[in-house]
Design an enzyme around this catalytic site. Sequence first.
Site, PDB file in Angstrom:
ATOM      1  N   ASP A  67       0.814  -1.213   0.000  1.00  0.00           N
ATOM      2  CA  ASP A  67       0.000   0.000   0.000  1.00  0.00           C
ATOM      3  C   ASP A  67       0.849   1.265   0.000  1.00  0.00           C
ATOM      4  OD1 ASP A  67       0.989  -0.311   2.562  1.00  0.00           O
ATOM      5  OD2 ASP A  67      -0.949  -0.668   3.496  1.00  0.00           O
ATOM      6  N   HIS A 138      -7.197  -4.567  10.298  1.00  0.00           N
ATOM      7  CA  HIS A 138      -6.935  -4.320   8.873  1.00  0.00           C
ATOM      8  C   HIS A 138      -5.625  -4.976   8.442  1.00  0.00           C
ATOM      9  CE1 HIS A 138      -4.738  -0.213   9.629  1.00  0.00           C
ATOM     10  NE2 HIS A 138      -3.873  -1.181   9.570  1.00  0.00           N
ATOM     11  N   GLU A 143      -9.680  -1.746   5.371  1.00  0.00           N
ATOM     12  CA  GLU A 143     -10.330  -1.439   6.635  1.00  0.00           C
ATOM     13  C   GLU A 143     -11.578  -2.317   6.813  1.00  0.00           C
ATOM     14  OE1 GLU A 143      -8.648   0.183   8.605  1.00  0.00           O
ATOM     15  OE2 GLU A 143      -8.215   2.250   8.056  1.00  0.00           O
TER      16      GLU A 143
HETATM   17  P1  PGA Z   1       2.219  -1.176  12.680  1.00  0.00           P
HETATM   18  O1  PGA Z   1       1.020  -1.139  11.667  1.00  0.00           O
HETATM   19  O2  PGA Z   1       3.146  -2.245  12.213  1.00  0.00           O
HETATM   20  O3  PGA Z   1       2.852   0.184  12.606  1.00  0.00           O
HETATM   21  O4  PGA Z   1       1.640  -1.483  14.025  1.00  0.00           O
HETATM   22  C1  PGA Z   1       0.432  -2.346  11.271  1.00  0.00           C
HETATM   23  C2  PGA Z   1      -0.739  -2.055  10.380  1.00  0.00           C
HETATM   24  O5  PGA Z   1      -1.425  -1.041  10.604  1.00  0.00           O
HETATM   25  O6  PGA Z   1      -0.994  -2.845   9.461  1.00  0.00           O
END
Ligand code: PGA
Length: 241
Positions: A67, A138, A143
């Site tokens: 993404d 997510h 989402e």
């Molecule tokens: P993070 O994010 O590794 O910064 O906790 C994970 C995500 O939101 O997929």
Amino acid sequence: MKVIVVKDYNEMSNVATDIMYDVISNKPDCVLGLATGSTPEGLYANLVALYREGKLDFSKVSSVNLDEYYPLAPENDQSYRYFMNTHLFDHVNIDKANTYVPNGLAQDPEAACKAHEDKIDELGGMDIQVLGIGQNGHIGFNEPSDNPIPFTHMENLTESTIKANARFFESEADVPTRALTMGIQSIMKARKIIILASGKSKAAAIKATLKDEPTPRCPASLLYSHPDVTVICDEDAYSLC
Ligand code: PGA
């Protein structure tokens, strides 16, 4: 889904590194599906260390990222292109021409999404996809939703995601509210998937993924039907299971 529970963040990173090491060593021209965020930082640092020790060669490796924020320039230090360059690509012998992150500045985001999905297909899918997980379950920026969009698309970020990611920006108002993301079906094109989770803030999402009925309200749980998913989580992330 297979589950590996480890003591802490470092052990999680080490287990993920061993799996990635096997994939890259066994198939030098493999396609890596990569994720950003705090979670895979330890994994990438380990891969860089292995490269420096002469144990890994990325010269034939390709990568596709999950993404990218939209709109955000690749040079912006909060962009996921910038993250990948600074955490991995700048430190190993991967050819950056073979690394694909969705274009966060595309004039036509729909065309950029299609181009990303086409690239995944042209590469023959990912040999392994690395995933973190959001506090709301997510994966990528898919989402919770009743009608998930299956392939690469533009997503409006939820308030919970914007709040969680505000720590990387000067203020919450600076967090982009949209992103281009692979869909769940894009992620399913990977032959092997690893989901990494560390810390109590991920415990509810891990429980919903592993113990509750699969539902698009917890996007990670939709991977239950994939034949090769391994969840690598530390004791804190597993604590509600
Ligand atoms: P993070 O994010 O590794 O910064 O906790 C994970 C995500 O939101 O997929």
